[in-house]
Scaffold this motif. Sequence first.
Motif, PDB file in Angstrom:
ATOM      1  N   ARG A  57       2.222   1.653  -3.531  1.00 20.74           N
ATOM      2  CA  ARG A  57       1.164   2.116  -4.438  1.00 20.74           C
ATOM      3  C   ARG A  57       0.757   3.554  -4.167  1.00 20.74           C
ATOM      4  O   ARG A  57       0.148   4.203  -5.007  1.00 20.74           O
ATOM      5  N   ARG A 105       0.828  -1.210   0.000  1.00 25.13           N
ATOM      6  CA  ARG A 105       0.000   0.000   0.000  1.00 25.13           C
ATOM      7  C   ARG A 105       0.865   1.264   0.000  1.00 25.13           C
ATOM      8  O   ARG A 105       0.527   2.249  -0.662  1.00 25.13           O
ATOM      9  N   ASP A 144      -1.287   4.468  -1.533  1.00 26.50           N
ATOM     10  CA  ASP A 144      -2.596   4.610  -0.891  1.00 26.50           C
ATOM     11  C   ASP A 144      -2.546   4.369   0.622  1.00 26.50           C
ATOM     12  O   ASP A 144      -3.562   4.260   1.271  1.00 26.50           O
ATOM     13  N   LEU A 145      -1.360   4.325   1.182  1.00 24.12           N
ATOM     14  CA  LEU A 145      -1.187   4.286   2.634  1.00 24.12           C
ATOM     15  C   LEU A 145      -0.126   5.320   2.955  1.00 24.12           C
ATOM     16  O   LEU A 145       1.004   5.249   2.482  1.00 24.12           O
ATOM     17  N   TYR A 146      -0.515   6.307   3.747  1.00 24.27           N
ATOM     18  CA  TYR A 146       0.386   7.412   4.054  1.00 24.27           C
ATOM     19  C   TYR A 146       0.891   7.286   5.478  1.00 24.27           C
ATOM     20  O   TYR A 146       0.166   6.856   6.357  1.00 24.27           O
TER      21      TYR A 146
END
Length: 105
Positions: A92, A89, A94-96
Amino acid sequence: SHKEVLILALASGIGEELLFRGAIQESLGLIWASIIFGLLHGLPGTRLAHWGIFAFIVGLFFGVLQEQSQSLLPPIIAHFGINYINIKRIVRGDLYLETPADTKS
């Protein structure tokens, strides 16, 4: 690459479980191993503090898995799975690692 994510997730899962469940939990107990695990994943008062809280709770779960099974294999597998998903993630995008407050200008 997929291979690099796989290797990183596997190495960190094995290494951290050998340290935290295999050594620290064995000598200091479940609660202290989980507290240390949480603190090393996100210190209170930092932008990663929420990761530390999550890691403390997950550390308890991993510790119980180890105690119930009398084996490091179940927590290693669980840790690998969580790390694999989170690293994928992050790659990609989409995980911060920041909290919403960190992203405000």
